[in-house]
Design a protein around this motif. Structure first.
Motif: not given
Length: 406
Positions: A299-317
């Motif tokens: 659970t924590a690993g899943t939320l961390a992976f999603v949260g990391l993506g939201l934190r660092f990969f939110s801009a269009p690329s």
């Protein structure tokens, strides 16, 4: 509370792509896991060079990879339903999920059988042994790595049914929305969200702890344990799709969730050492300890992976969007190629790290090339991913207002 309007989140495109592409990294480890030659039912190709680091990497990825995929799949499914309605949703999923499953299963099954026959013949000096190894004699068709598509079809049906039933008691879903808000408002969110997963693992009979959540790809009706776990994670993603502002909580807490995920996975791994190999765990106490630790790591690993993506990969690329489009094809096509590369190098006296890196690099290069040349600009690309929209302009934030969910 009315569901928020659909929109593309570039960060979740990146997260979904990463979860699929990690399939190459994970499956490439399996021929290098110590003792795999004694477990051909787990993986039929065993390299002469092996390392416990490969087992550790496989274990670590397996904890969170598929839960991440199903959480994001649940999110995008809710967005698709909100945009197209039930009829449009069903047509879309039939075209993008059910049809590729049927076609890809036939092609991949034939290719994988051929690779396994070649690998066994190589292991025995160039000819098949007589009699054939027991794992070949007892083999039955299964969904292979495409089980995630088959399970998605179950989850879509269950989600539509649950939505119809819940509307009888909570017409607009406001009660469930408030419940998720309250759970994510506390630092103990992971413990609360992990509890149902721990319970499902405890109730799973003949649980082989080292394999984590059992793979539901060997029967037409998925086993209750993994079906319940992945349905729950999918439902959590669906829930988040109704109130996307809660994703900001995951983005802020990614490091805290990561720390909890690592701690849970480590405790689970240490507990698993008492039950090596493919022996199921039977003792109630150790099973409960392992289930709680593994559920926390998942659970924590899943939320961390999603949260990391939201934190660092939110801009269009452009690069991320390209990989997001390519990842579906790459995952569908990767397994026969990875297995063929493993079979090609399994007898070579090279260091395992050199072989492993080579398999990943060659497989990825060939798969990306095949996507670019045979899929991206063809009807296959439209079939799998739909028509590609023009890239949107960079902006600030988490991409909550961009495009349409696939």
């Amino acid at each position: 509370m009315r569901p928020e309007p659909a929109g593309r989140l570039h960060a979740l495109d990146a997260v979904r792509a990463a979860a699929l592409l990690l399939g190459i990294v994970l499956h490439a480890t399996l021929s290098f896991i110590p003792g795999v030659e004694q477990m051909p039912q787990l993986w039929p190709i065993a390299d002469t060079q092996q390392s416990p680091l490969m087992a550790l990497l496989m274990y670590a990825i397996h904890v969170f990879r598929m839960p991440v995929f199903f959480l994001v799949a649940g999110f995008f499914a809710q967005q698709l339903l909100a945009r197209q309605g039930v009829a449009g949703f069903c047509r879309n999923r039939a075209k993008r999920i059910a049809a590729p499953l049927v076609v890809a299963w036939v092609l991949c099954f034939v290719a994988i059988v051929a690779v396994v026959i070649w690998a066994v013949a190589r292991r025995h000096g160039g000819t098949l042994p007589e009699p054939l190894p027991p794992f070949m004699q007892e083999a039955r068709p299964n969904f292979m790595h495409l089980w995630f598509l088959y399970l998605l079809l179950w989850l879509y049906g269950l989600a539509l049914l649950a939505r119809w039933l819940w509307r009888r008691v909570d017409a607009d879903g406001a009660a469930l929305d408030r419940l998720l808000q309250r759970v994510l408002a506390t630092p103990a969110d992971v413990l609360l969200l992990a509890a149902p997963i721990a319970l499902a693992l405890i109730l799973t009979p003949d649980w082989i702890v080292i394999l984590g959540v059992p793979t539901p790809g060997y029967t037409l009706i998925p086993p209750p344990g993994p079906l319940a776990i992945y349905a729950y994670v999918f439902g959590l993603g669906w829930w988040l799709g109704r109130q996307r502002t809660l994703l900001d909580v995951l983005a802020r807490r990614w490091s805290w969730h990561l720390a909890l995920g690592v701690a849970g996975a480590l405790v689970a791994l240490l507990s698993a050492k008492t039950h090596p190999g493919l022996a199921p765990i039977g003792e109630a106490g150790p099973k409960a300890l392992y289930a709680v630790a593994y559920a926390l790591g998942l659970t924590a690993g899943t939320l961390a992976f999603v949260g990391l993506g939201l934190r660092f990969f939110s801009a269009p690329s452009r690069t991320v969007r390209y990989l997001a489009d390519a990842s579906y094809w790459i995952y569908i096509a990767h397994l026969p190629l990875v297995m063929a590369l493993q079979a090609a190098v399994m007898l070579a006296p090279w260091h395992w790290a050199l072989k492993y890196a080579g398999i990943n690099l060659v497989a990825t290069a060939l798969l990306v090339a095949s996507y670019q040349l045979a899929v991206r600009h063809t009807w296959v690309g439209v079939w799998l991913n739909g028509k590609r929209a023009a890239p949107s302009k960079p902006h600030r934030g988490h991409g909550l207002d961009q495009g349409a969910a696939r």
